[in-house]
Design a protein around this motif. Structure first.
Motif, short mmCIF file in Angstrom:
data_model
loop_
_atom_site.label_atom_id
_atom_site.label_comp_id
_atom_site.label_asym_id
_atom_site.label_seq_id
_atom_site.Cartn_x
_atom_site.Cartn_y
_atom_site.Cartn_z
N THR A 1 -18.87 -15.59 73.21
CA THR A 1 -19.64 -15.55 74.18
C THR A 1 -19.55 -14.29 75.33
N ARG B 1 -19.48 -10.69 62.12
CA ARG B 1 -19.94 -12.02 62.26
C ARG B 1 -19.08 -12.57 63.03
N GLN C 1 -20.17 -11.16 74.21
CA GLN C 1 -21.56 -10.49 74.13
C GLN C 1 -22.07 -10.33 75.51
N LYS D 1 -20.56 -13.57 67.04
CA LYS D 1 -21.47 -15.06 67.32
C LYS D 1 -20.67 -15.83 68.09
N HIS D 2 -19.32 -15.90 67.80
CA HIS D 2 -18.48 -16.90 68.63
C HIS D 2 -17.87 -16.50 69.77
#
Length: 280
Positions: free
Chosen positions: A93, A87, A96, A90-91
């Protein structure tokens, strides 16, 4: 693993998190849920028994509570492993983008669609491994410092305390408060609720107990730190009157080695909250 003084390293950064959802969707402690309202077919005795079963009592920690308190704390910490690994991404970047680059390079170097498709799953597996490794180290540190002797660490010092929430005769939630004479603040710590008893406003009731304690002891403010990922946890703090006071990216938990691999596959964001009670 070597743990420094508990006041130096084992702070409440993990657990005070996501145990009750956004206020307004649940009943507060000592309030009967709507599903238990007295209907025309209910007898007074039935209603009284129903009320007793649904009441949550907040009281001070007793030595006989230690086993259940440690269990609730342990289970709350362990829940953070998948939340942090998956989870939390997602925060992040930058992470990612890094993982996308690694996946692309996998195809460029191997020209294999199978390996390229497997790359994201491998990356997630490695994230889970490092999340588990770091959080278990944090847990070990906590269980060998303040959570190993709650009486000594929280109950004996003036201006600090530890409470448990009791429902149907069982300990179902915990919270601690540690005072600081330097800046006259009280830190909310170790908040956690048994997963089987969530949805009853227990976390909110525990938070209010800390607020009452702070006002009774003339603290100027209440502070807390959290690495919670779920929005509901932050909504809970805000519902109690806390205001976001800043955040730190890539926070270092006790037990982290900060190796290159660990930094690639474990990142955690630390949020600070403050509730000002009076001006100094």
């Amino acid at each position: 693993m070597h743990c420094l003084s508990p006041k130096m390293v084992c702070e409440t950064k993990i657990v005070a998190d996501e145990h009750d959802s956004i206020p307004g969707t649940k009943t507060d402690s000592r309030i009967v849920s709507s599903s238990r309202m007295w209907t025309s077919s209910s007898s007074p005795n039935t209603l009284e028994d129903s009320v007793k079963k649904d009441l949550v009592f907040i009281r001070e920690f007793e030595s006989s509570d230690e086993g259940e308190v440690r269990r609730i704390f342990y289970e709350g910490i362990m829940e953070r492993i998948p939340n942090t690994a998956f989870r939390g991404l997602k925060h992040q970047t930058k992470t990612q983008i890094l993982y996308a680059f690694i996946t692309i390079m996998c195809f460029v170097l191997t020209k294999s669609l199978v390996l390229t498709c497997c790359a994201p799953f491998i990356l997630m597996a490695v994230r889970y491994y490092f999340s588990r490794k770091v959080i278990l180290s944090y847990l070990d540190c906590a269980l060998h410092t303040d959570m190993s002797d709650i009486e000594q660490y929280y109950m004996k010092p003036t201006g600090s305390s530890f409470w448990v929430a009791v429902l149907e005769g069982k300990v179902v939630g915990i919270v601690a408060a540690q005072g600081s004479e330097e800046d006259n603040t009280l830190e909310l710590r170790r908040m956690s609720v048994d997963s089987r008893y969530r949805g009853k406003g227990i976390a909110k009731a525990l938070g209010r107990k800390v607020l009452e304690f702070a006002m009774r002891n003339n603290y100027s403010a209440i502070v807390l730190g959290t690495t919670a990922v779920k929005v509901a946890a932050h909504k809970l703090y805000e519902s109690l009157g806390f205001r976001h006071a800043g955040e730190k990216e890539e926070y270092t938990l006790p037990g982290m080695s900060r190796s290159l691999m660990e930094r690639m596959f474990f990142q955690i964001r630390y949020h600070r909250y403050r509730l000002q009670l009076r001006e100094e």
